[in-house]
Design an enzyme around this catalytic site. Structure first.
Site, PDB file in Angstrom:
ATOM      1  N   GLU A   1       0.833  -1.195   0.000  1.00 43.79           N
ATOM      2  CA  GLU A   1       0.000   0.000   0.000  1.00 43.79           C
ATOM      3  C   GLU A   1       0.872   1.252   0.000  1.00 43.79           C
ATOM      4  O   GLU A   1       0.469   2.290  -0.525  1.00 43.79           O
ATOM      5  CB  GLU A   1      -0.937   0.006   1.213  1.00 43.79           C
ATOM      6  CG  GLU A   1      -2.071   1.016   1.092  1.00 43.79           C
ATOM      7  CD  GLU A   1      -3.165   0.813   2.129  1.00 43.79           C
ATOM      8  OE1 GLU A   1      -4.163   0.152   1.819  1.00 43.79           O
ATOM      9  OE2 GLU A   1      -3.001   1.311   3.271  1.00 43.79           O
TER      10      GLU A   1
ATOM     11  N   LYS B   1     -13.997   1.385  -3.639  1.00 44.24           N
ATOM     12  CA  LYS B   1     -14.921   1.677  -2.542  1.00 44.24           C
ATOM     13  C   LYS B   1     -16.086   2.547  -3.021  1.00 44.24           C
ATOM     14  O   LYS B   1     -17.243   2.320  -2.662  1.00 44.24           O
ATOM     15  CB  LYS B   1     -14.169   2.376  -1.416  1.00 44.24           C
ATOM     16  CG  LYS B   1     -13.212   1.466  -0.659  1.00 44.24           C
ATOM     17  CD  LYS B   1     -12.209   2.237   0.182  1.00 44.24           C
ATOM     18  CE  LYS B   1     -12.860   3.022   1.271  1.00 44.24           C
ATOM     19  NZ  LYS B   1     -11.855   3.669   2.160  1.00 44.24           N
TER      20      LYS B   1
END
Length: 541
Positions: free
Chosen positions: A356, A507
């Protein structure tokens, strides 16, 4: 921002390319045979960790050029800027100060002119007071029963850090308390975590900075319903839920007493937050003193990273070796292989920390990168992995640098288990480096047709990290070691290691699709594949 000199234009990068052409064919067998002092020269010890990196395909010139690359990349200035609290997370205009979470009380670290260290210790003190009440039995649930079960609800950094730390430090944990961790929005995760728990004895920690994270708040709402199905009184929520958040209004609306809300700051990224209030479950498990010992280990490694010359700096060395393999050998993965069952979740934790952070395709000044960034990290504990994927590492076609982690003393001395475990660790690094030649296989009487199958090329690189034993301090040092190694790589690749825009798009699309799954009358305007999948789901409902 001011345009950066492209990485590939730096003199050290060009020199490394020329050097790589000269050394790429060297074999570790020959390097060791020609240099009896190699193991001593390519090893370093600092803050209780010993790093042997002699089994890497490097020479003295390799290290010299890699260190020069770090210098030309401005790594020293970037380290100093981070520790000073400058806003090096430029896309979010934030400081990056996870190091402040473990700074001593008398340290001074300023953000926007304010010393943040007193705030950090104020939260730690509140966490400690709360932990003492739970661990002593002074805190009672709504029915007057003692809390015996702790369920941490979070996701990403609010889950991976706490669950890794709990598993790593289980030897030091309060065994009268049961700890569970819920992260996946899949209802199975919650159902299995709570199926044998008594609501009257259960405390939930809801970890969400904004208190709006979809997965976390869905699980939190389910937890509240689960609790009230037996305890019925809404006032029970305040005795069985606490929050790690900064959104006091939403926390209060949920039914949690904001006196039991533990905050953290926007200069702490989720994947760097396990030593903040996000680590409340860790403190409950090992106690305030154990948690502070872990913080002290973090701080020791922070200071080593901040002050040690690059050629003697453990995180810098490890970061530079990853650059060497990723960008010159073309390796795409790194295997992390802890030879300690307590570290079984450490590779999973590192997956978020590394991928990440450095899984980026543009530089800080917005240019598309023209080289590989962000290796894939993966692994399992030894010796389990030896009977699984080591075959590919030893004899496959992919070059996979490996980090082996081991301890000189075990926390559970049973018979000769630890001797066998460590013998395997040392043997694997030797086998990967030196392999088995045709002549050696033939000398064993192997039939000619079978010889190619039993040969090992060797020349497979590995680092070995050793510590005396796994303690809270050592866990802090290991995590900080990898944090700073990730930062080193990000600086050289010229990417922003502290944002994560790549998690946003999916998302947002999920929030658009969610109502479409239940409204069978609405029209669908996605691509034909997504439309068809939604239609199939609608029909199944």
């Amino acid at each position: 921002m001011t345009p950066l000199t492209p990485l590939t234009a730096l003199p050290a990068w060009k020199a490394l390319g020329e050097h790589f052409a000269q050394v790429r064919g060297l074999h570790l067998r020959d390097l060791f045979a020609a240099d009896p002092g190699r193991a001593g020269r390519f090893s370093r010890e600092a803050v209780g960790l010993f790093l042997d990196y002699s089994k890497h395909r490097i020479t003295d010139e390799t290290i010299t050029l890699l260190v020069r690359l770090a210098e030309e990349s401005g790594l020293r200035d970037r380290i100093d800027a981070m520790f000073r609290g400058e806003k090096i997370n430029i896309t979010e205009n934030r400081a990056v100060l996870h190091t402040a979470l473990r700074a001593p009380r008398d340290a001074v670290i300023t953000v926007d002119g304010q010393n943040v260290v007193p705030e950090v210790h104020a939260v730690l003190d509140r966490m400690a007071a709360f932990s003492d009440r739970i661990r002593s039995g002074d805190w009672k649930g709504h029915t007057g029963q003692r809390i015996r079960n702790i369920v941490n609800i979070g996701i990403g950094g609010s889950d991976l850090g706490p669950v890794m730390a709990y598993e790593a430090l289980r030897h030091y944990s309060e065994r009268s308390l049961t700890f569970r961790f819920v992260s996946n929005v899949d209802g199975t995760d919650f159902a299995e975590a709570t199926h044998d728990l008594n609501p009257a004895e259960t405390l939930f920690i809801v970890s969400s900075k904004t208190f709006t994270t979809l997965e976390t708040m869905t699980n939190a709402a389910t937890a509240r319903n689960w609790l009230l199905a037996q305890l019925t009184d809404p006032a029970a929520v305040a005795r069985h839920f606490v929050a790690v958040s900064t959104n006091a209004q939403a926390v209060a609306a949920f039914g949690i007493d904001t006196a039991n809300m533990f905050g953290f700051w926007d200069w702490v990224g989720g994947r760097y937050s396990m030593d903040s209030a996000i680590g409340l479950s860790t403190m409950l498990a090992v106690g305030p003193e154990g948690f502070r010992r872990m913080l002290a280990g973090f701080h020791e490694m922070d200071e080593h990273f901040r002050t040690a010359p690059f050629a003697e700096n453990l995180p810098v060395i490890m970061g530079l070796l990853n650059i060497w393999y990723t960008n010159f050998f073309g390796s795409e993965t790194v295997a992390v292989l802890p030879y300690d069952q307590y570290l079984k979740r450490f590779p999973a934790y590192l997956q978020q920390l590394t991928m990440e952070s450095n899984g980026k395709r543009v530089t800080l000044d917005g240019r598309a990168v023209t080289y590989q960034t962000g290796a894939i990290f993966w692994g399992e504990p030894g010796t389990n992995g030896q009977h699984s994927f080591y075959q590919l590492i030893h004899q496959g076609t992919k070059l996979i640098p490996c980090d082996f982690l081991g301890f000189l003393h075990t926390l559970n001395p049973l018979s000769n288990h630890h001797d066998i475990l460590m013998a395997n660790l040392f043997a694997q690094t030797e086998a990967l480096a030196f392999g088995k030649t045709t002549a050696e296989v033939q000398a064993e009487g192997t039939p000619d047709w079978l010889v190619p199958h039993r040969e090992f090329d060797g020349n497979r690189p590995s680092s070995t990290l050793l510590a005396d034993r796994l303690t809270p301090e050592v866990l802090g040092k290991l995590v900080a070691l990898y944090e700073h190694s990730v930062f080193t790589q990000g600086v050289i690749w010229q990417v922003g290691s502290f944002d994560q825009w790549g998690v946003e798009l999916g998302k947002k699309l999920a929030m658009r699709i969610l109502p479409e799954l239940t409204d069978s009358t609405g029209s669908l305007t996605h691509d034909s594949s997504t439309n068809a999948l939604i239609q199939r789901y609608r029909q199944a409902r």
